[in-house]
Scaffold this motif. Structure first.
Motif, short mmCIF file in Angstrom:
data_model
loop_
_atom_site.label_atom_id
_atom_site.label_comp_id
_atom_site.label_asym_id
_atom_site.label_seq_id
_atom_site.Cartn_x
_atom_site.Cartn_y
_atom_site.Cartn_z
N TYR A 1 0.53 1.58 -7.52
CA TYR A 1 -0.81 2.14 -7.66
C TYR A 1 -1.59 2.02 -6.35
N SER A 2 -2.66 2.81 -6.27
CA SER A 2 -3.47 2.86 -5.06
C SER A 2 -4.19 1.55 -4.79
N ARG A 3 -4.33 1.27 -3.52
CA ARG A 3 -5.09 0.10 -3.07
C ARG A 3 -6.56 0.18 -3.48
N LEU B 1 -8.28 11.14 -1.45
CA LEU B 1 -7.15 10.42 -2.04
C LEU B 1 -5.86 10.60 -1.26
N ALA C 1 -6.75 5.33 0.56
CA ALA C 1 -6.04 5.28 -0.72
C ALA C 1 -4.66 4.64 -0.62
N TRP C 2 -4.05 4.69 0.57
CA TRP C 2 -2.69 4.15 0.74
C TRP C 2 -2.38 4.08 2.23
N HIS D 1 0.83 -1.20 0.00
CA HIS D 1 0.00 0.00 0.00
C HIS D 1 0.87 1.25 0.00
N SER E 1 1.59 3.34 -2.48
CA SER E 1 1.27 4.41 -3.44
C SER E 1 -0.22 4.75 -3.41
N ARG E 2 -0.52 6.03 -3.69
CA ARG E 2 -1.92 6.45 -3.83
C ARG E 2 -2.22 6.87 -5.27
#
Length: 246
Positions: free
Chosen positions: A77-79, A47, A52-53, A28, A30-31
């Motif tokens: 990338y975001s969760r 976000l 988001a992260w 997790h 990155s957002r």
């Protein structure tokens, strides 16, 4: 330039040949959400939240990797697009609601879009982890899997007093020893808080750890303690010392 060329890779590996027995995973980290998803219908401030992260986790993981000389696999990338620490198809894999926030862009997704997210974001990350662990197995290198996460100080109105939690299931001895090395309850270090490892809500520990016969834990740090880079570095140093002692 093709906009696709500006997108981050779905997985980033740091220090892949590190000599440490610990392999660090930060699912997790990155957002980032591509423009095509239009922020999944969320407000900008959403976000930046935990939904988001994992706030601060990437900074802790990167510093810990350097201190231990440990391989680190990070998400690009975001969760919210698809959670890399959930089994595909589970209720929280592509969440329609996270905490108390509805995710409009995840409502009523087609099977095609779900499969697309698996192919673009989930599988490349898991493949990178599998290949790294396979290479270490083939080289007969001792390996323990450590996921690096953060958690919110308050969840649905309930305060969480712990500074950190060590989540373990079958790796009870290692998990307990790590929690004690960090100071145990006297230092607000909990075991199996604020979550517990479950097959339907976790992927890293059951699949990359237990299924391979490896010790595996998740380290959860309260995010307000690692929001700033200097604090994250301090926690990384603390974790490094504890892991070395185990």
């Amino acid at each position: 330039m093709d906009p696709a060329e500006c997108l981050p890779a779905p997985v980033r590996i740091l220090n892949g040949t590190g000599v440490s027995p610990y392999v660090l995973l930060c699912e997790h980290s990155s957002r980032f959400i591509p423009e095509e998803y239009k922020d999944l219908g969320l407000a900008a401030e959403d976000l930046t939240r935990h939904i988001a992260w994992d706030i601060g986790a990437a900074n802790v993981a990167e510093a810990l990797s350097a201190l231990l000389d440990a391989p680190l696999v990070m998400a690009g990338y975001s969760r919210l697009l698809i959670d890399l620490n959930r089994p595909v198809g589970s209720a929280t894999s592509i969440p329609e609601i996270s905490e108390s926030t509805v995710i409009p862009g995840n409502i009523s997704l087609t099977p095609k879009e779900r499969a697309r997210r698996v192919a673009l974001y989930f599988e490349p990350y898991q493949l990178a982890v599998r290949q790294l662990l396979d290479a270490r197995r083939d080289a007969v290198r001792a390996t323990t899997v450590v996921g690096v996460h953060s958690f919110t100080p308050v969840y649905k109105g309930v305060a969480r007093p712990w500074h950190a939690g060590i989540l373990h299931r079958y790796s009870n001895r290692f998990g307990h020893n790590l929690a004690q090395a960090l100071g145990g309850p006297a230092k607000f270090i909990a075991e199996n808080e604020p979550y517990q490892i479950e097959d339907d809500s976790d992927y890293t520990v059951p699949v990359h750890g237990e299924a391979r016969g490896l010790d595996a834990v998740l380290v959860e740090i309260r995010q307000d303690l690692i929001t700033h880079r200097d604090d994250a570095a301090s926690w990384a140093a603390r974790l490094a010392a504890a892991l070395v002692s185990c």
